[in-house]
Scaffold this motif. Structure first.
Motif, PDB file in Angstrom:
ATOM      1  N   LEU A   1       3.540  -7.104   2.463  1.00 12.94           N
ATOM      2  CA  LEU A   1       2.308  -7.701   1.977  1.00 12.94           C
ATOM      3  C   LEU A   1       1.450  -8.194   3.147  1.00 12.94           C
ATOM      4  N   LEU A   2       2.091  -8.736   4.160  1.00 10.54           N
ATOM      5  CA  LEU A   2       1.371  -9.220   5.346  1.00 10.54           C
ATOM      6  C   LEU A   2       0.602  -8.089   6.010  1.00 10.54           C
ATOM      7  N   HIS A   3       1.250  -6.945   6.169  1.00 13.04           N
ATOM      8  CA  HIS A   3       0.579  -5.804   6.796  1.00 13.04           C
ATOM      9  C   HIS A   3      -0.542  -5.258   5.906  1.00 13.04           C
ATOM     10  N   CYS A   4      -0.328  -5.281   4.591  1.00 16.20           N
ATOM     11  CA  CYS A   4      -1.386  -4.856   3.667  1.00 16.20           C
ATOM     12  C   CYS A   4      -2.628  -5.734   3.827  1.00 16.20           C
ATOM     13  N   LYS A   5      -2.399  -7.037   3.961  1.00 12.30           N
ATOM     14  CA  LYS A   5      -3.517  -7.975   4.144  1.00 12.30           C
ATOM     15  C   LYS A   5      -4.243  -7.705   5.461  1.00 12.30           C
ATOM     16  N   GLU A   6      -3.485  -7.403   6.523  1.00 16.28           N
ATOM     17  CA  GLU A   6      -4.097  -7.123   7.821  1.00 16.28           C
ATOM     18  C   GLU A   6      -4.949  -5.865   7.762  1.00 16.28           C
ATOM     19  N   ILE A   7      -4.449  -4.838   7.076  1.00 15.20           N
ATOM     20  CA  ILE A   7      -5.210  -3.588   6.930  1.00 15.20           C
ATOM     21  C   ILE A   7      -6.514  -3.857   6.189  1.00 15.20           C
TER      22      ILE A   7
ATOM     23  N   LYS B   1      -8.142  -6.654   5.878  1.00 20.00           N
ATOM     24  CA  LYS B   1      -9.035  -7.495   6.693  1.00 20.00           C
ATOM     25  C   LYS B   1      -9.799  -6.660   7.720  1.00 20.00           C
ATOM     26  N   LEU B   2      -9.103  -5.675   8.305  1.00 21.40           N
ATOM     27  CA  LEU B   2      -9.742  -4.825   9.314  1.00 21.40           C
ATOM     28  C   LEU B   2     -10.853  -3.950   8.734  1.00 21.40           C
ATOM     29  N   THR B   3     -10.847  -3.757   7.422  1.00 26.12           N
ATOM     30  CA  THR B   3     -11.876  -2.918   6.794  1.00 26.12           C
ATOM     31  C   THR B   3     -13.030  -3.733   6.207  1.00 26.12           C
ATOM     32  N   GLU B   4     -12.954  -5.050   6.339  1.00 23.54           N
ATOM     33  CA  GLU B   4     -14.067  -5.885   5.873  1.00 23.54           C
ATOM     34  C   GLU B   4     -15.351  -5.531   6.626  1.00 23.54           C
ATOM     35  N   ASN B   5     -16.461  -5.601   5.945  1.00 21.50           N
ATOM     36  CA  ASN B   5     -17.784  -5.292   6.534  1.00 21.50           C
ATOM     37  C   ASN B   5     -17.890  -3.840   6.994  1.00 21.50           C
ATOM     38  N   THR B   6     -17.113  -2.948   6.366  1.00 23.19           N
ATOM     39  CA  THR B   6     -17.237  -1.501   6.596  1.00 23.19           C
ATOM     40  C   THR B   6     -17.415  -0.830   5.237  1.00 23.19           C
ATOM     41  N   SER B   7     -17.705   0.456   5.249  1.00 24.30           N
ATOM     42  CA  SER B   7     -17.813   1.214   3.997  1.00 24.30           C
ATOM     43  C   SER B   7     -16.508   1.944   3.677  1.00 24.30           C
ATOM     44  N   ILE B   8     -15.443   1.614   4.398  1.00 18.90           N
ATOM     45  CA  ILE B   8     -14.172   2.317   4.229  1.00 18.90           C
ATOM     46  C   ILE B   8     -13.533   1.989   2.879  1.00 18.90           C
ATOM     47  N   HIS B   9     -13.094   3.035   2.200  1.00 21.56           N
ATOM     48  CA  HIS B   9     -12.382   2.922   0.921  1.00 21.56           C
ATOM     49  C   HIS B   9     -10.896   2.718   1.222  1.00 21.56           C
ATOM     50  N   VAL B  10     -10.282   1.695   0.638  1.00 16.50           N
ATOM     51  CA  VAL B  10      -8.855   1.428   0.831  1.00 16.50           C
ATOM     52  C   VAL B  10      -8.139   1.532  -0.512  1.00 16.50           C
ATOM     53  N   SER B  11      -7.246   2.518  -0.618  1.00 22.43           N
ATOM     54  CA  SER B  11      -6.425   2.674  -1.814  1.00 22.43           C
ATOM     55  C   SER B  11      -5.008   2.197  -1.527  1.00 22.43           C
ATOM     56  N   PHE B  12      -4.402   1.500  -2.492  1.00 21.91           N
ATOM     57  CA  PHE B  12      -3.024   1.035  -2.383  1.00 21.91           C
ATOM     58  C   PHE B  12      -2.149   1.776  -3.402  1.00 21.91           C
TER      59      PHE B  12
ATOM     60  N   GLY C   1      -8.878  -4.582  -3.695  1.00 19.25           N
ATOM     61  CA  GLY C   1      -7.712  -4.796  -2.850  1.00 19.25           C
ATOM     62  C   GLY C   1      -7.168  -6.202  -2.950  1.00 19.25           C
ATOM     63  N   LYS C   2      -8.054  -7.176  -3.001  1.00 21.45           N
ATOM     64  CA  LYS C   2      -7.619  -8.580  -3.101  1.00 21.45           C
ATOM     65  C   LYS C   2      -6.849  -8.829  -4.397  1.00 21.45           C
ATOM     66  N   GLU C   3      -7.346  -8.262  -5.504  1.00 22.67           N
ATOM     67  CA  GLU C   3      -6.649  -8.419  -6.787  1.00 22.67           C
ATOM     68  C   GLU C   3      -5.249  -7.817  -6.725  1.00 22.67           C
ATOM     69  N   VAL C   4      -5.142  -6.650  -6.128  1.00 26.72           N
ATOM     70  CA  VAL C   4      -3.838  -5.970  -6.014  1.00 26.72           C
ATOM     71  C   VAL C   4      -2.873  -6.808  -5.202  1.00 26.72           C
ATOM     72  N   LEU C   5      -3.330  -7.308  -4.064  1.00 26.45           N
ATOM     73  CA  LEU C   5      -2.452  -8.085  -3.190  1.00 26.45           C
ATOM     74  C   LEU C   5      -2.054  -9.412  -3.830  1.00 26.45           C
ATOM     75  N   ASP C   6      -2.945  -9.976  -4.625  1.00 30.53           N
ATOM     76  CA  ASP C   6      -2.597 -11.204  -5.355  1.00 30.53           C
ATOM     77  C   ASP C   6      -1.464 -10.947  -6.356  1.00 30.53           C
ATOM     78  N   ILE C   7      -1.526  -9.809  -7.021  1.00 26.53           N
ATOM     79  CA  ILE C   7      -0.468  -9.436  -7.975  1.00 26.53           C
ATOM     80  C   ILE C   7       0.851  -9.224  -7.235  1.00 26.53           C
ATOM     81  N   TRP C   8       0.794  -8.512  -6.114  1.00 25.61           N
ATOM     82  CA  TRP C   8       2.013  -8.222  -5.347  1.00 25.61           C
ATOM     83  C   TRP C   8       2.606  -9.486  -4.728  1.00 25.61           C
ATOM     84  N   GLU C   9       1.748 -10.430  -4.405  1.00 24.96           N
ATOM     85  CA  GLU C   9       2.256 -11.687  -3.846  1.00 24.96           C
ATOM     86  C   GLU C   9       3.131 -12.409  -4.874  1.00 24.96           C
TER      87      GLU C   9
END
Length: 293
Positions: free
Chosen positions: A110-116, A118-129, A160-168
């Protein structure tokens, strides 16, 4: 058919002393098994149909289970094992419960998911989990649409935030994270991920616009070895494997008869015992016809 003038020297130098004793096939999907339309060709389906019904055919891919099971059904082998997420999620048919059950499961923390994320904030990158057989996409954009079309799987739309909250709350994580975006942004993200998490995660550029992320400790080869240990009575030396890309190198080098398609990366060809035609020219089918039928 494979061109003898193109492939003859390669085959002769790698295969003249090899004694065939193939008990199973393990194959990559995209760029290897599927044709130019990302489908199983008629020739490929015909080749697999001529193998004995009890001959193991193991699909090994970065895909999720639902994006692989329909291919097994098309091949007429619905109860075969699946190596999903490049080895992060290993499934096999359980006769007692009549369903596919996990043999092994390795998460990105979960920690690494959060770091990934965070690195995509303020970009147009799509992140799928991805976790087990669930795919969470942040929105219905062109990246989601493209993946749904290719894999024939419907995404679950959730940030992504909703997903990580569920996984937490459930103390779980991702079997795979996929980042998709314009080449410049993806290249920058790849470099940052390599700097910060490169020793702990597999970072795989399947395309210029994609980064597929998996746990460092897994691979298709390690998953296949574990599967054979748990479910079969033969070794890696008795497996024919097919691949085309960086995430196939360990698999192709780790089995007894590794086959690279013509469109494979040079790194895959370098460790293969045989070179067949490209995926667009039914290379897997040609190899099966040549060596197993």
């Amino acid at each position: 058919m494979a061109n003898p003038t193109a492939f003859g020297n390669f085959v002769q130098s790698r295969c003249t002393t090899y004694s065939m004793n193939i008990q199973a096939i393990c194959t990559d999907i995209d760029g290897t098994l599927l044709d130019k339309n990302r489908q199983l060709s008629l020739r490929t389906k015909a080749a697999f149909s001529q193998l004995p019904k009890d001959f193991p055919v193991i699909l090994a891919s970065s895909r999720m289970p639902s994006a692989m099971t329909h291919l097994l059904e098309e091949l007429g082998r619905p109860y075969q094992p699946l190596i999903c997420y490049n080895g992060g999620y290993l499934l096999a048919w359980d006769q007692e419960s009549k369903q596919m059950l996990p043999i092994d499961s390795t998460y990105i923390s979960l920690l690494h998911c959060k770091e990934i994320l965070k690195l995509t904030e303020n970009t147009s990158i799509h992140v799928s989990f991805y976790s087990a057989d669930d795919w969470y996409a942040p929105k219905a954009d062109r990246w989601t649409e493209k993946e749904e079309t290719v894999t024939k799987v419907k995404s679950i739309l959730k940030s992504g935030k909703e997903v990580l909250d569920i996984w937490e709350k459930s103390n779980s994580g991702a079997h795979k994270v996929m980042c998709m975006g314009e080449e410049v942004e993806i290249q920058y993200l790849y470099k940052r991920l390599e700097e910060l998490l490169g020793t702990e995660l597999h970072l795989y550029r399947s395309k210029d616009t994609y980064i597929e992320i998996a746990p460092k400790q897994i691979s298709k080869a390690s998953a296949l070895a574990l599967l054979l240990q748990n479910k079969f009575d033969f070794s890696m030396e008795e497996v024919m494997a097919f691949g085309d890309n960086f995430n196939d190198v360990e698999l192709i080098s780790g089995v007894g008869f590794g086959v690279a398609v013509e469109n494979a990366r040079d790194e895959v060809k370098a460790v293969a015992k045989h070179l067949t035609a490209s995926n667009k020219a039914d290379g897997v089918a040609i190899a099966i016809e040549s060596f197993l039928l």
